[in-house]
Design a protein around this motif. Structure first.
Motif, PDB file in Angstrom:
ATOM      1  N   ALA A 327       0.998  -1.041  -0.088  1.00  0.00           N
ATOM      2  CA  ALA A 327       0.004  -0.003   0.016  1.00  0.00           C
ATOM      3  C   ALA A 327       0.808   1.364  -0.007  1.00  0.00           C
ATOM      4  CB  ALA A 327      -0.960   0.002   1.059  1.00  0.00           C
ATOM      5  N   VAL A 328       1.963   1.254   0.905  1.00  0.00           N
ATOM      6  CA  VAL A 328       2.812   2.383   0.711  1.00  0.00           C
ATOM      7  C   VAL A 328       3.556   2.697  -0.329  1.00  0.00           C
ATOM      8  CG1 VAL A 328       2.705   2.471   3.422  1.00  0.00           C
ATOM      9  CG2 VAL A 328       4.634   1.400   2.068  1.00  0.00           C
ATOM     10  N   ALA A 329       3.833   1.631  -0.906  1.00  0.00           N
ATOM     11  CA  ALA A 329       4.866   1.795  -2.234  1.00  0.00           C
ATOM     12  C   ALA A 329       3.977   2.425  -3.366  1.00  0.00           C
ATOM     13  CB  ALA A 329       5.169   0.266  -2.663  1.00  0.00           C
ATOM     14  N   ALA A 330       2.671   1.712  -3.345  1.00  0.00           N
ATOM     15  CA  ALA A 330       1.706   2.231  -4.598  1.00  0.00           C
ATOM     16  C   ALA A 330       1.352   3.786  -4.237  1.00  0.00           C
ATOM     17  CB  ALA A 330       0.555   1.589  -4.543  1.00  0.00           C
ATOM     18  N   PHE A 331       1.176   4.031  -3.145  1.00  0.00           N
ATOM     19  CA  PHE A 331       1.119   5.564  -2.605  1.00  0.00           C
ATOM     20  C   PHE A 331       2.035   6.502  -3.039  1.00  0.00           C
ATOM     21  CE2 PHE A 331       1.848   9.080   0.760  1.00  0.00           C
ATOM     22  CZ  PHE A 331       0.824   9.734   0.468  1.00  0.00           C
ATOM     23  N   GLY A 332       3.311   6.066  -2.611  1.00  0.00           N
ATOM     24  CA  GLY A 332       4.553   6.857  -2.969  1.00  0.00           C
ATOM     25  C   GLY A 332       4.774   6.988  -4.411  1.00  0.00           C
ATOM     26  N   MET A 333       4.339   5.955  -5.567  1.00  0.00           N
ATOM     27  CA  MET A 333       4.315   6.171  -6.689  1.00  0.00           C
ATOM     28  C   MET A 333       3.108   7.171  -7.205  1.00  0.00           C
ATOM     29  SD  MET A 333       6.116   5.199  -9.255  1.00  0.00           S
ATOM     30  CE  MET A 333       7.024   4.152  -8.128  1.00  0.00           C
ATOM     31  N   LEU A 334       1.967   7.172  -6.581  1.00  0.00           N
ATOM     32  CA  LEU A 334       0.967   8.016  -6.927  1.00  0.00           C
ATOM     33  C   LEU A 334       1.544   9.445  -6.919  1.00  0.00           C
ATOM     34  CD1 LEU A 334      -1.978   8.759  -7.688  1.00  0.00           C
ATOM     35  CD2 LEU A 334      -2.584   8.350  -5.260  1.00  0.00           C
ATOM     36  N   LEU A 335       1.958   9.781  -5.567  1.00  0.00           N
ATOM     37  CA  LEU A 335       2.682  11.233  -5.567  1.00  0.00           C
ATOM     38  C   LEU A 335       3.729  11.751  -6.553  1.00  0.00           C
ATOM     39  CD1 LEU A 335       3.121  11.336  -1.415  1.00  0.00           C
ATOM     40  CD2 LEU A 335       0.952  12.136  -2.779  1.00  0.00           C
TER      41      LEU A 335
END
Length: 430
Positions: A327-335
């Motif tokens: 979840a945090v990896a996808a969040f970072g990629m979104l930002l």
């Protein structure tokens, strides 16, 4: 030259929206969040959910329960909420303890059989029947508050019983009362009973502030959650702080995509057989591994230094760790996909992550927040990750109970990745 330097700096600040947000928006947002958490309480006490099991079914136990129900700071539950419109049976000692273990309530009271025979006594009476207070030791305030309110309610809801028990104590230790003394005491008790019946449930009785003298009702507390933990709150803070820094790490690592776009490396990569979807998926996998390793290091440190019980919870830790890292990896990629420069990413990630961490429980436990803030926290990765790790390390629940948290984290990761992929199309057509 000083006025010119000030003017130039102000112009630069006005153009840098990220710095402007960090300077003015973030402090206001933080102030608002913590004002809602603490300032919104004013002079009232947050309502505490209390499960009550009445094994005695006597007049005294019913009056004690009614007195507790009249306390504005308590939310009394005698049975679980209806399911599919069907009313559930009343709590038993077993089901109430299970509800406290699962986190449905911080405290449960079990009124045992025989309580009505001597509900109130003074001093160390061997014949006293103790009310069982089952508590979750992570909430250190609730159990203390309930224990005190029990003594208060004993005097406000059962004044005649207290007077009757006092009379019996006088008669026992003074050699006995005369017939006339006994008649007068009975008359006074009748008056107290009539007054209690007429004022039961009234606003004055509900708001009574008579001080309590601890001990007139025997209470025996027992931890049902966290009773065997060496350092019970370490697991909570390891998860809370760990998730917050995972978000920072992932957003920073995802910023490599912006560096590649700025240096022209991204164009050369995309001109090969590598597609943007494959590139983003590879970077998410890398960030996921990085986040999981960081989480492992933090929990190993907690085990080595603070005696965190890690090895008996490995399956649950791995499941929650992988889900959270995804979840945090996808969040970072979104930002990273939403920003144009590294500086913009740094400002945006700091603003968003600190807000998520403050309402998601990384900075302040959610169970101490107002209900509205607790619900708002469910919109963050932090809250779901912390709830999952709490189930594993605090409540010792089996891995099958982690499916709500895992499902939300995985679904969130998939959704964020799809959005990031759509935002990254600008590099394909640049």
């Amino acid at each position: 030259m000083i006025p010119a330097i000030i003017k130039t700096s102000l112009t630069s600040l006005r153009r840098d929206r990220g710095a402007l947000a960090l300077s003015f928006v973030l402090p206001i947002v933080f102030f608002t969040i913590f004002a809602v958490i603490f300032g919104g309480r004013r002079d009232t006490t947050p309502r505490i959910t209390v499960l009550i099991v009445d094994e005695d079914h006597s007049t005294a136990s019913q009056r004690l329960i009614r007195g507790l129900e009249n306390e504005a700071s308590l939310h009394i539950l005698l049975r679980p909420a209806p399911k599919n419109g069907i009313q559930q049976s009343e709590y038993t000692a077993v089901t109430a303890e299970a509800a406290v273990r699962s986190g449905n309530a911080p405290v449960a009271l079990v009124i045992p059989r025989g309580f009505g025979q001597s509900p109130i006594s003074f001093g160390a009476d061997r014949d006293r029947v103790s009310i069982q207070l089952l508590k979750d030791s992570s909430d250190m305030v609730a159990s203390q508050m309930i224990a005190g309110l029990l003594q208060k309610v004993a005097m406000t809801a059962m004044p005649d019983v207290m007077a009757e028990q006092g009379t019996q104590m006088i008669e026992r230790y003074s050699g006995g009362l005369t017939a006339e003394q006994r008649k007068r005491m009975d008359d006074v008790l009748d008056v107290l009973r009539r007054q209690q019946a007429s004022t039961s449930g009234s606003t004055d009785a509900r708001n009574s502030s008579n001080p309590f003298d601890g001990g007139i009702i025997a209470v025996k507390a027992r931890d049902v959650v966290g009773e065997n933990k060496n350092n019970p709150m370490v697991s909570f803070y390891a998860a809370a702080i760990g998730v917050m820094f995972l978000l920072f790490t992932s957003s920073g690592a995802a910023g490599a995509l912006l560096d590649e776009a700025e240096s022209g490396t991204l164009d050369r990569v995309l001109s090969s057989r590598v597609t943007m979807t494959s590139l983003l998926a590879g970077k998410v996998c890398y960030n996921m591994v990085l986040a999981f390793v960081q989480l492992v290091v933090m929990f190993l440190w907690g085990w080595a230094v603070f005696k965190l019980d890690l090895w008996s919870h490995i399956p649950g830790f791995v499941i929650m760790g992988v889900s959270t890292a995804f979840a945090v990896a996808a969040f970072g990629m979104l930002l990273a996909s939403a920003c144009k420069t590294r500086a913009q990413l740094g400002a945006l990630s700091t603003l968003v992550i600190l807000i998520m961490s403050s309402i998601g429980g990384s900075m302040f436990p959610r169970f101490l927040m107002p209900k509205a803030m607790q619900k708002a926290g469910l919109l963050t990765i932090n809250a779901w990750a912390i709830d999952g790790f709490t189930k594993v390390f605090w409540r010792d629940e089996p891995v099958t109970h982690l499916w709500p948290q895992v499902a939300v984290l995985v679904a969130t990761a998939a959704t964020l990745f799809v959005i990031a992929r759509r935002l990254s199309r600008r590099w394909e057509y640049a």
